[in-house]
Motif scaffolding. Structure first.
Motif, PDB file in Angstrom:
ATOM      1  N   ASP A  49     -40.196  -4.084   3.613  1.00  0.00           N
ATOM      2  CA  ASP A  49     -40.149  -2.824   2.959  1.00  0.00           C
ATOM      3  C   ASP A  49     -41.591  -2.357   2.491  1.00  0.00           C
ATOM      4  OD1 ASP A  49     -37.084  -1.737   2.369  1.00  0.00           O
ATOM      5  OD2 ASP A  49     -37.469  -3.935   2.176  1.00  0.00           O
ATOM      6  N   ARG A  50     -42.215  -3.478   1.766  1.00  0.00           N
ATOM      7  CA  ARG A  50     -43.498  -3.165   1.141  1.00  0.00           C
ATOM      8  C   ARG A  50     -44.807  -3.054   2.182  1.00  0.00           C
ATOM      9  NH1 ARG A  50     -41.671  -7.161  -2.914  1.00  0.00           N
ATOM     10  NH2 ARG A  50     -40.968  -6.075  -4.695  1.00  0.00           N
ATOM     11  N   GLY A  51     -44.632  -3.804   3.421  1.00  0.00           N
ATOM     12  CA  GLY A  51     -45.679  -3.795   4.300  1.00  0.00           C
ATOM     13  C   GLY A  51     -45.650  -2.461   5.143  1.00  0.00           C
ATOM     14  N   ALA A  52     -44.332  -2.244   5.512  1.00  0.00           N
ATOM     15  CA  ALA A  52     -43.902  -0.902   6.111  1.00  0.00           C
ATOM     16  C   ALA A  52     -44.546   0.135   5.431  1.00  0.00           C
ATOM     17  CB  ALA A  52     -42.662  -0.718   6.563  1.00  0.00           C
ATOM     18  N   GLU A  53     -44.315   0.484   4.055  1.00  0.00           N
ATOM     19  CA  GLU A  53     -44.916   1.396   3.457  1.00  0.00           C
ATOM     20  C   GLU A  53     -46.506   1.513   3.233  1.00  0.00           C
ATOM     21  OE1 GLU A  53     -44.810   3.505  -1.097  1.00  0.00           O
ATOM     22  OE2 GLU A  53     -42.922   2.758  -0.025  1.00  0.00           O
ATOM     23  N   GLU A  54     -46.850   0.325   3.191  1.00  0.00           N
ATOM     24  CA  GLU A  54     -48.601   0.091   3.051  1.00  0.00           C
ATOM     25  C   GLU A  54     -48.937   0.691   4.339  1.00  0.00           C
ATOM     26  OE1 GLU A  54     -48.694  -3.785   2.233  1.00  0.00           O
ATOM     27  OE2 GLU A  54     -48.869  -3.683  -0.074  1.00  0.00           O
ATOM     28  N   ALA A  55     -48.430   0.162   5.543  1.00  0.00           N
ATOM     29  CA  ALA A  55     -48.849   0.618   6.834  1.00  0.00           C
ATOM     30  C   ALA A  55     -48.864   2.270   7.117  1.00  0.00           C
ATOM     31  CB  ALA A  55     -47.909  -0.046   8.127  1.00  0.00           C
ATOM     32  N   ALA A  56     -47.845   2.813   6.368  1.00  0.00           N
ATOM     33  CA  ALA A  56     -47.563   4.287   6.588  1.00  0.00           C
ATOM     34  C   ALA A  56     -48.816   5.005   5.772  1.00  0.00           C
ATOM     35  CB  ALA A  56     -46.219   4.523   5.980  1.00  0.00           C
ATOM     36  N   ARG A  57     -48.970   4.567   4.459  1.00  0.00           N
ATOM     37  CA  ARG A  57     -49.946   4.888   3.549  1.00  0.00           C
ATOM     38  C   ARG A  57     -51.413   4.669   4.025  1.00  0.00           C
ATOM     39  NH1 ARG A  57     -48.865   5.659  -1.867  1.00  0.00           N
ATOM     40  NH2 ARG A  57     -46.577   5.570  -2.585  1.00  0.00           N
ATOM     41  N   GLY A  58     -51.658   3.740   4.740  1.00  0.00           N
ATOM     42  CA  GLY A  58     -52.972   3.511   5.531  1.00  0.00           C
ATOM     43  C   GLY A  58     -53.248   4.752   6.542  1.00  0.00           C
ATOM     44  N   TRP A  59     -52.142   5.010   7.341  1.00  0.00           N
ATOM     45  CA  TRP A  59     -52.130   5.838   8.452  1.00  0.00           C
ATOM     46  C   TRP A  59     -52.300   7.337   7.771  1.00  0.00           C
ATOM     47  CZ3 TRP A  59     -50.275  10.504  10.195  1.00  0.00           C
ATOM     48  CH2 TRP A  59     -50.307  10.652  11.637  1.00  0.00           C
ATOM     49  N   LEU A  60     -51.991   7.488   6.763  1.00  0.00           N
ATOM     50  CA  LEU A  60     -51.816   8.897   6.082  1.00  0.00           C
ATOM     51  C   LEU A  60     -53.126   9.049   5.512  1.00  0.00           C
ATOM     52  CD1 LEU A  60     -48.323   9.185   4.785  1.00  0.00           C
ATOM     53  CD2 LEU A  60     -49.489  10.668   6.476  1.00  0.00           C
ATOM     54  N   ALA A  61     -53.817   7.960   4.895  1.00  0.00           N
ATOM     55  CA  ALA A  61     -54.879   8.045   4.240  1.00  0.00           C
ATOM     56  C   ALA A  61     -56.168   8.417   5.089  1.00  0.00           C
ATOM     57  CB  ALA A  61     -55.307   6.970   3.514  1.00  0.00           C
ATOM     58  N   ALA A  62     -56.129   7.759   6.180  1.00  0.00           N
ATOM     59  CA  ALA A  62     -56.949   8.054   7.193  1.00  0.00           C
ATOM     60  C   ALA A  62     -57.163   9.495   7.843  1.00  0.00           C
ATOM     61  CB  ALA A  62     -56.862   6.885   8.234  1.00  0.00           C
ATOM     62  N   ARG A  63     -55.925  10.083   7.973  1.00  0.00           N
ATOM     63  CA  ARG A  63     -55.716  11.402   8.625  1.00  0.00           C
ATOM     64  C   ARG A  63     -55.456  12.621   7.750  1.00  0.00           C
ATOM     65  NH1 ARG A  63     -54.263   7.035  11.149  1.00  0.00           N
ATOM     66  NH2 ARG A  63     -54.553   6.807  13.343  1.00  0.00           N
ATOM     67  N   PHE A  64     -54.969  12.479   6.634  1.00  0.00           N
ATOM     68  CA  PHE A  64     -54.440  13.401   5.692  1.00  0.00           C
ATOM     69  C   PHE A  64     -55.078  12.864   4.052  1.00  0.00           C
ATOM     70  CE2 PHE A  64     -51.741  13.933   9.009  1.00  0.00           C
ATOM     71  CZ  PHE A  64     -51.649  15.103   9.372  1.00  0.00           C
ATOM     72  N   PRO A  65     -56.480  12.951   4.049  1.00  0.00           N
ATOM     73  CA  PRO A  65     -56.905  12.053   2.851  1.00  0.00           C
ATOM     74  C   PRO A  65     -56.577  13.048   1.565  1.00  0.00           C
ATOM     75  CG  PRO A  65     -58.552  12.971   3.950  1.00  0.00           C
ATOM     76  CD  PRO A  65     -57.503  12.897   4.794  1.00  0.00           C
ATOM     77  N   HIS A  66     -56.569  14.218   1.439  1.00  0.00           N
ATOM     78  CA  HIS A  66     -56.133  14.976   0.509  1.00  0.00           C
ATOM     79  C   HIS A  66     -54.691  15.204   0.005  1.00  0.00           C
ATOM     80  CE1 HIS A  66     -60.451  15.732   0.659  1.00  0.00           C
ATOM     81  NE2 HIS A  66     -60.381  16.292   1.682  1.00  0.00           N
ATOM     82  N   ASP A  67     -53.654  14.639   0.822  1.00  0.00           N
ATOM     83  CA  ASP A  67     -52.420  14.966   0.623  1.00  0.00           C
ATOM     84  C   ASP A  67     -51.848  14.076  -0.386  1.00  0.00           C
ATOM     85  OD1 ASP A  67     -52.638  17.033   2.345  1.00  0.00           O
ATOM     86  OD2 ASP A  67     -51.213  16.211   3.784  1.00  0.00           O
TER      87      ASP A  67
END
Length: 258
Positions: A47-65
């Motif tokens: 659970d934790r690793g999957a959420e970290e992966a999602a957060r990393g993807w979003l931070a790279a593409r939607f950094p202000h969201d």
């Protein structure tokens, strides 16, 4: 991407769901330590690793969201747009080796859901939607069934004991008694089944925002309905009733005994 179109947000939701879900899949049916959170629900390194992966993807593409995730809480709470993540919906299912768990992602602005995606990597199914863009199931248009008789319907829930809301147990029993078939082991997979015409109704007596937010556009764009138990059209009602279009009123009347 402040001017992202609904279609772009829908595809982004699907992409981030795939990133997180594929990360979780690497841990599926492996020896995992299962911890218990404060609310009594289980959590694992998957659970934790999957959420970290999602957060990393979003931070790279939607950094202000902003981001709201089940495991790591809120980032940038004042952002105009935010992403809501459930890295493994159905952790109890996951840890028992049952493949009907999924990854849920929604993009929202206030209480408006701009896009939603639900990915079930262990069974190879993805559904995503945005208002006006349709609901798409593995690349094909998804449509709810046209079954119009509750006596011919398949109805679903996650926990038929309604352990978290025993006061609603009789309502569920009335619904399953009126239907042709009832099934459980559902979690988010049940909502996929309604959106794709393989079941007619799915009900849950308690839902977190990360459970429910992606599902409203998925159901509505497939021709179904998604409401709270009291009939409000909302992705944030704390509970959920999803139906095909034809049976919305019959399901709600049965649940409320009217």
């Amino acid at each position: 991407m402040p001017d992202a179109t609904p279609a772009l947000l829908m595809y982004a939701a699907a992409d981030v769901a795939r990133v997180a879900g594929d990360h979780a899949l690497r841990h599926f049916r492996s020896a995992l330590a299962v911890e218990t959170k404060g609310d009594g629900s289980p959590v694992t390194v998957a659970d934790r690793g999957a959420e970290e992966a999602a957060r990393g993807w979003l931070a790279a593409r939607f950094p202000h969201d902003g981001i709201l995730g089940e495991e790591f809480g809120t980032t940038r709470p004042d952002a105009a747009r935010r992403w809501i993540l459930d890295p493994i919906d159905g952790t109890k299912t996951f840890v028992r080796g049952v493949p009907l768990w999924g990854t849920l992602v929604a993009c929202v602005a206030g209480d408006e859901v701009l896009a939603g995606a639900a990915y079930f990597p262990a069974v190879g199914e993805m559904v995503c939607a945005a208002p006006g863009e349709g609901c798409w199931w593995n690349g094909a248009r998804a449509r709810a069934s046209d079954v119009a008789s509750l006596g011919a319907a398949t109805v679903l829930t996650t926990d038929p004991k309604f352990s978290h809301r025993p006061d609603r147990r009789d309502a569920w029993r009335a619904l399953e008694d009126a239907a042709l078939l009832s099934r459980s082991w559902a979690d988010a997979y049940g909502y996929l089944l309604v959106a794709t015409g393989r079941a007619e109704a799915m009900v849950d007596p308690i839902m977190g925002d990360w459970d429910s937010a992606p599902l409203l556009p998925i159901l509505e764009e497939a021709g179904g309905t998604f409401t709270s138990w009291d009939g409000r059209r909302t992705a944030f009602g704390g509970d959920a009733v999803a139906t095909n279009g034809a049976l919305a009123e019959a399901v709600r009347r049965t649940l409320h005994g009217t």
